[in-house]
Structures are given as structure tokens and as C-alpha cells.
Write an enzyme that holds these catalytic residues in place. Structure first.
Site, PDB file in Angstrom:
ATOM      1  N   CYS A 154      20.696 -26.950 -11.166  1.00  0.00           N
ATOM      2  CA  CYS A 154      19.799 -27.352 -10.080  1.00  0.00           C
ATOM      3  C   CYS A 154      18.496 -27.958 -10.586  1.00  0.00           C
ATOM      4  O   CYS A 154      17.685 -28.424  -9.793  1.00  0.00           O
ATOM      5  CB  CYS A 154      19.530 -26.157  -9.173  1.00  0.00           C
ATOM      6  SG  CYS A 154      21.051 -25.542  -8.397  1.00  0.00           S
ATOM      7  N   HIS A 287      10.208 -25.538  -6.319  1.00  0.00           N
ATOM      8  CA  HIS A 287      11.669 -25.471  -6.344  1.00  0.00           C
ATOM      9  C   HIS A 287      12.155 -24.817  -5.058  1.00  0.00           C
ATOM     10  O   HIS A 287      13.121 -25.281  -4.476  1.00  0.00           O
ATOM     11  CB  HIS A 287      12.136 -24.694  -7.580  1.00  0.00           C
ATOM     12  CG  HIS A 287      13.624 -24.715  -7.759  1.00  0.00           C
ATOM     13  ND1 HIS A 287      14.337 -25.885  -7.875  1.00  0.00           N
ATOM     14  CD2 HIS A 287      14.540 -23.700  -7.801  1.00  0.00           C
ATOM     15  CE1 HIS A 287      15.628 -25.603  -8.005  1.00  0.00           C
ATOM     16  NE2 HIS A 287      15.772 -24.292  -7.957  1.00  0.00           N
ATOM     17  N   HIS A 324      19.198 -27.765  -0.340  1.00  0.00           N
ATOM     18  CA  HIS A 324      19.092 -27.726  -1.803  1.00  0.00           C
ATOM     19  C   HIS A 324      20.097 -28.720  -2.378  1.00  0.00           C
ATOM     20  O   HIS A 324      21.306 -28.461  -2.376  1.00  0.00           O
ATOM     21  CB  HIS A 324      19.382 -26.315  -2.297  1.00  0.00           C
ATOM     22  CG  HIS A 324      19.148 -26.115  -3.766  1.00  0.00           C
ATOM     23  ND1 HIS A 324      18.859 -27.159  -4.629  1.00  0.00           N
ATOM     24  CD2 HIS A 324      19.163 -24.988  -4.525  1.00  0.00           C
ATOM     25  CE1 HIS A 324      18.718 -26.672  -5.851  1.00  0.00           C
ATOM     26  NE2 HIS A 324      18.889 -25.354  -5.813  1.00  0.00           N
TER      27      HIS A 324
END
Lengths: 399, 327
Positions: A154, A287, A324
Site C-alpha cells: 500500500c 495514510h 484505499h
């Protein structure tokens, strides 16, 4: 003194639609909502994703060489073309241009479709690699420099953007196309369900009732260019990628290190690399995934660096607006930062139902707020504790 | 262009006993070829995915070979670059099969997170306290050689003082095209910057270059430019290990090599990015003449590594292995 790196072109395909203009307009109206993955065989409790609208997913190119392309690589091709056009790069500038992309699941959708269909494979046939995205993007814009795919989960495209900037700083390239792309993936959703990390309602970073993340798909691409080269050809930059830094928790496969020592180090080193300090950062794109531990640890890290200024330092809750986007998340963060700086404004994020007191950060939710100073910290973290922080600022005048 | 100096080598591949054999033809893994309790004694290893075990074992061997070089390096000055294409393919196929047949709730919990390719590197970082950075490259076939370039650039940019560069692969499952010729195993190199590494302890150095070829385009100028950059400052190697497939890109590279004054050993490329790195390891450990390892992906990327073994490298391999056996 290392060479300065400017952002001179942007391209995006996102759950907010096709193109950078729709991305920005989507942010201004509060972002997208998740929908169930349209896959009847996605047997899991929460198959939600923030999906790129069907009419915004390009149908071409259908193949790269012998490899059939799924939505992720096709969106990367569209975003790459937009970024190159946005930067007004003619063929003469692309011929030696490297492409560096952060891609985790890549073309997984095509592999999953083949498995679901039970299509037999030829064991002696040509290999179908998972990560063909960077190659497809390079072919589309006729970029003939290095072609690198970075797989830091990620945080992948946060690393890709910084690898690209290092290429410029080291004098290997004048222009680099960097970014990330991911398509929908049944396996990714399934594993996050199994790990209890998939929120069944929405992506709700920093909310007390958050229950995990909700994935999104799409592609964000940036043209990075040396300041000298941009100046020579009269390019007007969105912003400057002023600094960045990496660190690694070396702690746990899935959980961030709770004291945030390495996350803090990455932020502080990025500020130092940018030649700035915490007081001169005007906003943060965290994040912020919606997993309980990530948001708490990241909030702690931000308070360690910014102190009580966190109470008035605005955050853009980007994943609450587009989900995400996994390997593309860092690039979306950098792209959004460049737009914030261009517009000198931070859009309002979706309202938190119940702000988590364990996450003492300020997320403007009622209306946009001015971005002052015009500089943004972007964080991208990943399973395994790989951290990257980037500082995007207003482009300084050439000395 | 930054160069890397290599001070330790480790390899875990079917039919390969030591780094100097690394360039031997790829063998099919026989059942039980890798004994995890012997290679990784202790708790916490048996249930890891096979490619993670291979990587950890190869790293142990490489670090032992270099006489524990991390001992004097702070955690935050250690770096790691790992390349892989197929480490998780068998696992994700199994996970997908569980989802399709029953429910995601039935996915095995212990290995579940390893659908994320970067966890193979992260597990290695945790094992050896690597906190400077941990980077994963996954470009088809070229990722291994690209990992060397990423490592060299990171060292040049001051992101670490010493690092590990590794490749790990697991065989493709039979349901994947190209599974009959897929890489299996791992290789790890201990690397430092050319300026600060004592030449007498080194196997040699590497310099990497790469280009992207347009399918159907004219490859000669781009390949020649890359070759000239990689081989700059020396007469240039005449020995080439070419790890290529029968794609158009592979054919273009082979044709270009055929027109150059070099002696080329053609190696059939499989699925994965390990085979090219095996040839780098073999060249360094063997201590023979300078050579270039070149590989190409059908998707367009071409990467070449100029490998300059130190003259004493072959002897060093023997002495290090003897020390390891004694301990």
C-alpha cells in the site's frame, strides 16, 4: 545541492471519474461512496469497494503483447496519457523517459477471471506476469527509458514517486513518469475480510467506529521533471517534490510499530530533505486507512512531529473519499497534494460520525480551508511496516 | 552510474550447492529438496510460504559468507531490496479457490497476509533488524537485476550504508500459463558502495543499465546506448549470459547480440526474475572473467548487468564456506 524536482503533469482515473478535473471536483463535493464488487463469486462478508464508474474505465488497450489487460493497467494507460499531455511532453521528451510505477495486485483481475471461468492454461505457453502495468503505460506514451515496477504494497507508489525523483536527483533522467494503479481484486478483498480489516459500511479513517479499510481502484500518474529542464522548455509546474524519506518498522507482518519511531523518523527526515520544518507545513494527506491501529499510530506520529499545532493543521481524509487504492494510494496522495497547492485550498472531508479521541487530528469537514503555507506532507505506509513520507511544496523560483 | 560492491553471497535453489554453481541449468525441484528445519532451525519458520523460507535461508548464508557485516551497522543504516514476480502466486491461487468454493472466512490465517508481495521482504527485514528501508521490485523478469540498480541508487543517495539485495521465487501453479518453466529458489547478495568497501573482501562489483523496447520497433540504438553506458570506462566484456525467452523482444535482443563481437551463452528464460540473478551470483562467485548478464521481458523491459569478479573470488568462496561449516 541535489537537483530540484518539479511536478509538471498530472493524470488520474479514480472513483471520482476519469481525469484530474473530475478528481478535484469530486473532492470538492465530498468524494465517492463504496458499492459491492460486481462479482457474484466474491464470497465474503463485506465485498465493498470504491470503484471507478463503469463509463470511466477504459476498454483499451485490451492487450499488452500476449497479455490480456484488466482494468488496473488500462486505467494506468489512460492516466499516463493524460499526465504526458498535461505536461505538454512531445515525443522528443518521452523517448528517454523512465516509467516507475507502484503496483501491488496489478493485473490480478484477469487472473481471477480466468480462475473463476476454469479456463485451462498452457503450462508451456507464454507467461502472464501479474505486474505488466508499467510496461503498458510506457508503451502507450512511447517512453523508452527504464521501466520499473515497485511492489511495496500500500506504500508502493509513494516509493515509486521517490525512486523516480532519485533518478532525477542523480542525473539519470530529466523527466520521469511515476505513479500507481490498481484494479478490483477478489483475493485482496477476501484476505482483508479474513483478517477482520474490511469495514462493512465505508472507509472511515479517524472515526471512533471504524472497522477497517475499504479498497478503491484507479490510477494516479505524475510527470516529475528537473527544475532546469522545466525552466528551459517553459513548463509551468503544479508544485515541487521537495523532499522524501523512507523507513522500515521491522516489527510485524501486519501491525504498525506502536511507538511510531520509524514513522516519525520518515516524516522528520522528509522535512529535513525538503529543507523545511514542521512549522512550514500547511496540510497533511495521511495514510489514514480506517484500520484501528494505523490511524491511532499515525495520529501519534503526527503529534510527535507537529505537537499542539496538530489541533489547527488541516488533514485531507482522502481515503474516506476514494477508498484505499492500495499500491496507487501514495501517488493519489501526491497528486492531491499538487492540486491543493495549485488551488491553495484544502477541500472539506466527509463528516466523521464520531471523531476518535485516540486520533487527535483536525479534519476540516464543514467547508474548504486555505492551505497556508502552501506545502503538504504525504504519508504512505504498508503491511510489513514500510513507510514513506513526502513533502510537496509550492515550486520555488529558480535561483 | 552507481556501482555496487558485493561482499557476501547466498543461494537456495534446487540442485545448487554453492554460489559458484548458481549459473547451472535450472533444475525442477524434487520433493523435499529444501529442508526448512535444517536451513532455518528454530521456531517460526515452518509455516511461512516457501518463497519466504528460501529468501531467509539465502540471506543467512549470504550474511555468514560476509562474516556478519550488519554487526557494525546501525539498524537505521541497513537497507533491503527484494525482487520477486511469483512468490505469492501459488498462495493467492489457493486463497482465490477458497473464496470461490466456500468463503473468505475459510482462508488460512497464518499465511493470509502473504498475498502482499512485499511481505517477503518485510519478513526478512524483521529477521535482521533492517530499519533503513525495505523495497520490493516486481517488474516481470527484470526485477532481479533492477533490484541491484535500485540498491546502488539508494546507496548513492545516502539511504543506507550496507544492504541486502535478494530475489525469491516459487514455481507457478499449474493453472498459470508458462508454469512448466518457472523459477524456484532464492539468491541474496550483501552489497555496499564502491567507495567504502575494501576491495580485498569483495567478490566484485556490478553496474546495471536498462531500456524499454517498443514491440516491433528498432531495438539496436537503444540497446547499444545502454550497453555503452554499462560498459563505459573499460574495453568491455566479451562474455555475455543472455537470459531470454522466445518473445519478439527476446528475439530482438538475441539478434542484436548476434551482431556484436561477443561470445554469448544463451539461457532459456522462465517465468520469474531469479535466473538472471543466478547468473550474476555465479559470475561473482566463480571469479572468472568480466561478463554481462542481460535479460528481457516479453513486455518490453531489457536490463543488463556488467559483472566484474575480483580475481580471488573463487578462492574466497571456498574459505568462507569452510568457516561456515566449522561454526
Amino acid at each position: 545541492m541535489s537537483r530540484r524536482v518539479l511536478i509538471t503533469g498530472l493524470g488520474a482515473v479514480s472513483p471520482l471519474g476519469s481525469g484530474v478535473a473530475r478528481f478535484w471536483q469530486g473532492l470538492l463535493v465530498g468524494g465517492a461512496r463504496p458499492v459491492p464488487l460486481p462479482d457474484p463469486r466474491a464470497h465474503m462478508r463485506s465485498p465493498l469497494m470504491y470503484l471507478v464508474p463503469g463509463d470511466a474505465v477504459p476498454v483499451a488497450p485490451a492487450h499488452h503483447g500476449h497479455v490480456p489487460l484488466g482494468p488496473g493497467p488500462r486505467m494506468a494507460v489512460a492516466a499516463a496519457r493524460e499526465a504526458v499531455a498535461d505536461a505538454a511532453l512531445g515525443p522528443q521528451f518521452c523517448s528517454a523517459m523512465p516509467v516507475v510505477m507502484g503496483v501491488e495486485m496489478g493485473n490480478a483481475a484477469m487472473h481471477e477471471a480466468r480462475r473463476a471461468a476454469g479456463t485451462p492454461a498452457d503450462p508451456d505457453g507464454p507467461w502472464n506476469p501479474l505486474t505488466v502495468t508499467a510496461s503498458a503505460a510506457a508503451t502507450a506514451v512511447r517512453a523508452r527509458g527504464s521501466n520499473v515496477s515497485v511492489g511495496n504494497a500500500c506504500a508502493a507508489s509513494g516509493y515509486a514517486v521517490s525512486v523516480a525523483a532519485d533518478m532525477i536527483r542523480e542525473g539519470e533522467a530529466e523527466i520521469v513518469l511515476a505513479g500507481g494503479a490498481e484494479g478490483p481484486t477478489r483475493v485482496g478483498l477476501g484476505v482483508f475480510n479474513r483478517l477482520g480489516a474490511a469495514d462493512p459500511e465505508a472507509c472511515r479513517p479517524f472515526d471512533r467506529h471504524r472497522k477497517g479499510t475499504v479498497f478503491g481502484d484507479g490510477s494516479a500518474m505524475l510527470v516529475l521533471e528537473s527544475a532546469e529542464h522545466a525552466d528551459r522548455r517553459g513548463a509551468v509546474p503544479y508544485a515541487e517534490l521537495a523532499g522524501f524519506a523512507w523507513s522500515c518498522d521491522a516489527h510485524h507482518l501486519t501491525a504498525p510499530e506502536p511507538s511510531a519511531v520509524q514513522a516519525v523518523r520518515a516524516i522528520r527526515d522528509a522535512l529535513t530533505d525538503a529543507g523545511t520544518d514542521a512549522d512550514r507545513i500547511g496540510g497533511v494527506i495521511p495514510h489514514g486507512t480506517g484500520t484501528p491501529l494505523n490511524d491511532a499510530v499515525e495520529s501519534y506520529a503526527l503529534r510527535e512531529v507537529f505537537g499542539e499545532r496538530c489541533d489547527r493543521l488541516p488533514l485531507l481524509n482522502l481515503k474516506a473519499m476514494i477508498g484505499h487504492t492500495a499500491g496507487a494510494a501514495g501517488a493519489f496522495g501526491c497528486l492531491a497534494a499538487a492540486l491543493l497547492i495549485r488551488h491553495r485550498s484544502m477541500p472539506a472531508s466527509p463528516a466523521l460520525q464520531d471523531p476518535d479521541p485516540e486520533c487527535p487530528v483536525w479534519i476540516p469537514q464543514d467547508h474548504p480551508v486555505p492551505l497556508a503555507p502552501a506545502s503538504v506532507l504525504v504519508n504512505a505506509y504498508a503491511f510489513g511496516g514500510t513507510n514513506v513520507s513526502l513533502v510537496v511544496t509550492e515550486a520555488q523560483e529558480a535561483a | 552510474m552507481s556501482e555496487l560492491v558485493v561482499t557476501g553471497l547466498g543461494i537456495t535453489c534446487p540442485g545448487v550447492a554453492k554460489p559458484s554453481d548458481a549459473a547451472a541449468p535450472r533444475q525442477e525441484p524434487s520433493p523435499g529438496w529444501f529442508d526448512v528445519s535444517c536451513a532455518l532451525p528454530g521456531r517460526g519458520y515452518k509455516r511461512l510460504p516457501a518463497a519466504c523460507q528460501y529468501l531467509l535461508a539465502a540471506a543467512r548464508n549470504a550474511l555468514a559468507d560476509a562474516d556478519a557485516p550488519f554487526d557494525g551497522v546501525p539498524d537505521e543504516r541497513r537497507g533491503l531490496v527484494v525482487a520477486t514476480n511469483n512468490a505469492a502466486m501459488e498462495l493467492t491461487e489457493h486463497q482465490d479457490g477458497v473464496i470461490l468454493a466456500s468463503s473468505a472466512d475459510e482462508i488460512g490465517p497464518l499465511t493470509a497476509p502473504f498475498f502482499v508481495l512485499s511481505l517477503f521482504a518485510s519478513r526478512l527485514a524483521t529477521e535482521h533488524g533492517v530499519r533503513g528501508f525495505c523495497l520490493t521490485a516486481n517488474s516481470p523478469r527484470t526485477a532481479g537485476l533492477q533490484a541491484l540498480r535500485l540498491a546502488g541508487r539508494a546507496l548513492a543517495c545516502g539511504r543506507a550504508d550496507l544492504l541486502l539485495v535478494g530475489v525469491t521465487e516459487e514455481r507457478l501453479p499449474e493453472s498459470e500459463p508458462g508454469s512448466s518453466h518457472s523459477d524456484c529458489g532464492a539468491a541474496v547478495l550483501v552489497c555496499g558502495p564502491a567507495a567504502s568497501t575494501a576491495a580485498e573482501t569483495a567478490y566484485g562489483d556490478c553496474r546495471i543499465g536498462d531500456v524499454f523496447l517498443e514491440p516491433g520497433g528498432e531495438p539496436d540504438p537503444a540497446l547499444t546506448r545502454a550497453w555503452n553506458v554499462v560498459c563505459a570506462g573499460a574495453p568491455g566484456p566479451v562474455l555475455v549470459d543472455a537470459v531470454l525467452d522466445d518473445s519478439a523482444i527476446g528475439g530482438a535482443v538475441a539478434s542484436w547480440l548476434a551482431r556484436r563481437p561477443v561470445e554469448t551463452r544463451m539461457v532459456r528464460a522462465g517465468a520469474g526474475c531469479l535466473t538472471p540473478m543466478r547468473h550474476v551470483v555465479g559470475a561473482l562467485a566463480g571469479g572468472g572473467p568480466e561478463r554481462v548478464v542481460i535479460t528481457a521481458a516479453a513486455e518490453g523491459a531489457v536490463t543488463m548487468a556488467r559483472v566484474r569478479p575480483a580475481r580471488h573470488a573463487g578462492e574466497q568462496t571456498i574459505s568462507h564456506r569452510t568457516m561456515s561449516a566449522r561454526s
